[in-house]
Every structure is written in C-alpha cells, then in structure tokens.
Enzyme design. Sequence first.
Site, PDB file in Angstrom:
ATOM      1  N   GLU A   1       0.817  -1.218   0.000  1.00  0.00           N
ATOM      2  CA  GLU A   1       0.000   0.000   0.000  1.00  0.00           C
ATOM      3  C   GLU A   1       0.849   1.266   0.000  1.00  0.00           C
ATOM      4  O   GLU A   1       0.536   2.233  -0.699  1.00  0.00           O
ATOM      5  CB  GLU A   1      -0.945  -0.002   1.211  1.00  0.00           C
TER       6      GLU A   1
ATOM      7  N   HIS B   1       6.518  18.110   9.463  1.00  0.00           N
ATOM      8  CA  HIS B   1       7.219  17.938  10.730  1.00  0.00           C
ATOM      9  C   HIS B   1       6.557  18.661  11.893  1.00  0.00           C
ATOM     10  O   HIS B   1       7.034  18.548  13.014  1.00  0.00           O
ATOM     11  CB  HIS B   1       8.671  18.440  10.594  1.00  0.00           C
TER      12      HIS B   1
END
Length: 341
Positions: A89, A140
Amino acid sequence: MAAVSGLVRRPLREVSGLLKRRFHWTARAALQVTVRDAINQGMDEELERDEKVFLLGEEVAQYDGAYKVSRGLWKKYGDKRIIDTPISEMGFAGIAVGAAMAGLRPICEFMTFNFSMQAIDQVINSAAKTYYMSGVAAQHSQCFAAWYGHCPGLKVVSPWNSEDAKGLIKSAIRDNNPVVVLENELMYGVPFEFPPEAQSKDFLIPIGKAKIERQGTHITVVSHSRPVGHCLEAAAVLSKEGVECEVINMRTIRPMDMETIEASVMKTNHLVTVEGGWPQFGVGAEICARIMEGPAFNFLDAPAVRVTGADVPMPYAKILEDNSIPQVKDIIFAIKKTLNI
C-alpha cells in the site's frame, strides 16, 4: 340478485356508467443499482471520458477487484490503465501521488480501507500537503492528539512541563496498556521549576487525571502540551484587568478527565479550549461535545469557544507559522469574546 335486478331496472346509460372500467397508470418503478455497480459505472465513465484517468491497486485488473468493484474495466481498458499492484500500500499509494503530480488522474484503490493505514504517510504527508509545501514544516509540525485519542485500546498523554514529562513517562512505562506519549519537540530545551516531590524516584503522575495550574472564578481555560504555557500567560495579563481564569492542564487526552473540567465549568460558567491541532474533530471539539451532553451544560452563561491551529498544513515561513498556531493574543481575544468584554 337484488343488486342485479336493481341495475336492470335503471336506464341503460346509468348502467353502462356504473359498469365502465377505469384503468389507473402507476409510476414506473425506480431503477435499482447496487453501490458496487454505481462505483463501477462512475469509474468507467471517467476512464472513457479522460485518457489521463487510470486505476491501480491490488487485484483490480484481471480479478475484477476483491469486491468486484472494477469488474470488466481491465478487459475494456487494458494493462496500461487498469493496473494490478503488489501487496504494498505504501508503494502504490506513492505511485498514485507522484502520477497526480505529473498531471495524471489516478484512482488508487485499497482492497479494504483498513489497509490504508499502511500508506498513511503518503496520504497525509504527501498527498494532502505537497501543494502547500515550500519547506518541511507541513510534515514535521503537527499535533496528533485527536488522531490517537480517537482510538479505543490506547491511552494518550500529553505533557506540558518537566514535572508532567517525568511523571507521565514513568506512569506510561509501568502501565500494562499501550500508552502514546505526545512530546512537543519545542519544549525539550525549556527549563521549569522542579518541585521536590518530582525529584523522587517514586514520583508518578496518574494517567487520566488533569491538573488545575491556576485557580480562577470567571472562566475555565482547558489546554494540553505547549499551549498550556500560553494560557497561563494570557491569564496573567487578564488578571491585571480583573478577569480571573482557571487554567486546566489536561495532561491526559485519553482517558479524558471530564470530572475536573465539568466541576470547573460549573464554578466559572464559561469555557474556552486551547490546542495546537487543527479545528475539525479536535480535542477541543470533543470537550465541548461532552460539556453539551453532560451536567455542566446548564451552567454555561455563554457558548464555549475553541482556540485551535489554523485549518491548513503548517507553513514554512516563520511569520506564517506564528499565525497558524494559537498565540497569547488569540487566547485573550477568545476569553474576552466569551465573557463579552
């Protein structure tokens, strides 16, 4: 017989009127189509309309899909547009994202969407954010408290200061359940006063228990992680104006300490929640929903207000970043709005 004889005695015109048949037309029955066939039809029409459209996924081609959603498409469009992939996937989701960046229109099918978790980084950090990115901030800088807090079977803690960090990490280690500890990287280098009890080797903070960091009577402000400090700063500013805020450090996202929050709201009659995460389906939304459903709702004198991060991926530029996460001024504004001052 009496009824028949009565008809015989009536004039022929009346009898014919009574015996005349009437036909009633009913509406044609609506076409019934299964969800599987509707999806298949939609993909087929788009594949035919636009050559840039293609389908990829596990067993979507020669096997016609695990649930036969892609039945007949491989025979009609061939290997180049209906593509069987390996069981990976993460890999084929990344191919789909890259193809879309190159101008194609991929249909990326997961055999069951439960398997999409294997590709969550491609879906969230690549597909959702690439359009916004000029640096790495969007990938982030994000709060996952609501994500992990949504899942039964996990305990989720979110420390703010040094005391929280030590007490919660020790409790998490000792807990027999899986515990997610959400540490804010911006807090690693921030010093806090360390009380004597926190210096003990036996110091623990119970999971599922919030802490009232500042007592107040006018409004309850609930937060977790780094924004707790912003809330205390806002409370200090407002105290000079005669507004006393009760600031609650949640410490734990799941299980949530609603007893402490409800008791505070019943005392102050006002509520503001503050978090760094996105607004939709957030921690503040959950708190507000539980307040509405519980006994504290009738004590509110004004609607609860949420202060959250902006509903966008985190921008890279510093000035934009500052405007994407809650600041002290935003908390003060929300408190004054709630108190109508």
